[in-house]
Design a protein around this motif. Structure first.
Motif, short mmCIF file in Angstrom:
data_model
loop_
_atom_site.label_atom_id
_atom_site.label_comp_id
_atom_site.label_asym_id
_atom_site.label_seq_id
_atom_site.Cartn_x
_atom_site.Cartn_y
_atom_site.Cartn_z
N GLU A 71 -2.94 3.75 3.17
CA GLU A 71 -3.22 4.33 4.42
C GLU A 71 -2.37 4.01 5.53
N TRP A 72 -2.00 2.63 5.50
CA TRP A 72 -1.02 2.33 6.59
C TRP A 72 0.43 3.16 6.59
N ILE A 73 0.72 3.05 5.26
CA ILE A 73 2.20 3.74 4.92
C ILE A 73 2.04 5.23 5.34
N ASN A 74 1.10 5.77 4.84
CA ASN A 74 0.86 7.10 5.28
C ASN A 74 0.87 7.49 6.65
N ASN A 75 -0.02 6.60 7.38
CA ASN A 75 0.16 7.04 8.81
C ASN A 75 1.34 6.73 9.46
N TYR A 76 1.94 5.60 9.03
CA TYR A 76 3.41 5.23 9.51
C TYR A 76 4.17 6.35 9.29
N LEU A 77 4.47 7.03 8.14
CA LEU A 77 5.40 7.78 7.92
C LEU A 77 4.84 9.22 8.18
N GLY A 78 3.55 9.47 8.49
CA GLY A 78 3.04 10.81 8.83
C GLY A 78 2.83 11.79 7.85
N MET A 79 2.99 11.35 6.54
CA MET A 79 2.90 12.08 5.35
C MET A 79 2.35 11.08 4.13
N SER A 80 1.84 11.58 3.09
CA SER A 80 1.37 10.94 1.85
C SER A 80 2.11 11.33 0.38
N TYR A 81 2.43 10.76 -0.32
CA TYR A 81 2.95 11.03 -1.50
C TYR A 81 1.89 10.84 -2.59
N ASN A 82 1.92 11.50 -3.71
CA ASN A 82 0.65 11.26 -4.75
C ASN A 82 1.35 11.61 -5.81
N ASP A 83 1.16 10.83 -6.88
CA ASP A 83 2.03 11.21 -8.17
C ASP A 83 0.74 11.89 -9.26
N ALA A 84 -0.30 12.13 -8.62
CA ALA A 84 -1.32 12.85 -9.71
C ALA A 84 -0.96 14.21 -9.70
N ASN A 85 -1.33 14.76 -10.87
CA ASN A 85 -1.02 16.36 -11.20
C ASN A 85 -2.14 17.16 -10.32
N GLY A 86 -1.84 18.45 -10.03
CA GLY A 86 -2.67 19.30 -9.55
C GLY A 86 -2.07 19.83 -8.04
N ALA A 101 10.95 4.95 -5.32
CA ALA A 101 10.70 3.29 -5.58
C ALA A 101 10.68 2.88 -4.34
N SER A 102 11.65 3.00 -3.39
CA SER A 102 11.69 2.36 -2.27
C SER A 102 10.17 2.12 -1.52
N ILE A 103 9.17 3.28 -1.61
CA ILE A 103 7.90 3.10 -0.92
C ILE A 103 7.15 2.15 -1.95
N ILE A 144 10.42 -4.45 5.32
CA ILE A 144 9.65 -3.41 5.05
C ILE A 144 9.98 -1.93 5.71
N LEU A 145 10.11 -2.35 7.13
CA LEU A 145 10.34 -1.06 7.94
C LEU A 145 11.48 -0.22 7.43
N ASN A 146 12.69 -1.01 7.03
CA ASN A 146 13.95 -0.56 6.55
C ASN A 146 13.92 0.24 5.24
N LEU A 147 12.87 -0.10 4.30
CA LEU A 147 12.70 0.27 3.13
C LEU A 147 11.77 1.81 3.39
N LEU A 148 11.11 1.88 4.40
CA LEU A 148 10.44 2.98 4.80
C LEU A 148 11.19 3.95 5.62
N ALA A 149 12.11 3.41 6.44
CA ALA A 149 12.86 4.45 7.41
C ALA A 149 13.46 5.72 6.90
N PRO A 150 13.95 5.56 5.67
CA PRO A 150 14.52 6.92 5.18
C PRO A 150 13.54 8.00 5.02
N PHE A 151 12.29 7.73 4.78
CA PHE A 151 11.18 8.84 4.61
C PHE A 151 10.39 9.27 5.78
N LYS A 152 10.68 8.49 6.91
CA LYS A 152 9.76 8.71 8.03
C LYS A 152 10.85 9.99 8.65
N PRO A 153 10.10 11.14 8.84
CA PRO A 153 10.75 12.14 9.51
C PRO A 153 11.13 12.16 10.82
N LEU A 154 12.06 13.03 11.20
CA LEU A 154 12.39 13.09 12.45
C LEU A 154 11.69 14.64 12.84
#
Length: 190
Positions: free
Chosen positions: A34-49, A126-128, A177-187
């Protein structure tokens, strides 16, 4: 979840206790996601569907996040019970790096009609996963001196090592941790 007990055990170099495993599954893992999703403003999900995401229009570029595929884009009325949409043709839009663009460069309609996009999420990078593993591992890593108790009866010996201090909560989020997430935080544009 973005990390697992196995990855955490590899990071800290020991097996999680049953209580630690239970706490991770019930509280820590979901909280980190939840923290990562809120920080990035998006979520990833490896579930099918498929997944359905709604956004407001009004711009020629609308951010939807990391989707692997986009199967349908439509305008929808947000307050109607039926929620019937007007589907856009593939010549009206294109999807790139999480952004939906109009070919005409004119804004998507804003106001009463929103954009609903149907697609599938991209896999977790992998970075996330590494950032989530680092977040979950930090409180479990020892930061102080060990207290050693030893007992011996004949040839049988037992040694107990207790951790006297652990990393505090304030140390969880750091630059690594912030450096690992930085490329995925959208501008955001516009």
């Amino acid at each position: 979840m973005y990390t697992s007990a196995t990855l955490i055990q590899q990071k800290i170099g020991r097996v999680l206790t049953a209580d630690e495993q239970s706490l991770f599954n019930a509280v820590v893992g979901p909280a980190i996601d939840e923290w990562i999703n809120n920080y990035l403003g998006m979520s990833y999900n490896d579930a099918n569907g498929s997944v359905v995401i709604k956004r407001n229009g009004g711009s020629a570029a609308v951010y939807f996040g990391p989707l692997a595929t986009v199967t349908k884009v439509e305008y929808v009325d947000p307050d109607t019970a039926i929620d019937a949409g007007d589907e856009l043709g593939t010549s009206d839009y294109y999807f790139e790096n999480g952004w939906l663009f109009t070919y005409s460069r004119k804004p998507f309609i804003n106001g009463v009609r929103n954009i609903r996009l149907t697609g599938t999420f991209a896999d977790v990078p992998a970075s996330i996963a590494l950032a989530a593993t680092m977040l979950a591992s930090k409180p479990l890593q020892h930061k102080g001196a060990r207290e050693v108790d030893s007992e011996k009866i004949g040839d049988y010996q037992v040694t107990y090592s207790n951790l006297s201090t652990q990393a505090g909560v304030a140390e969880l989020i750091d630059d690594s941790i912030l450096n690992l997430l930085a490329p995925f935080k959208p501008l955001r544009v516009g």
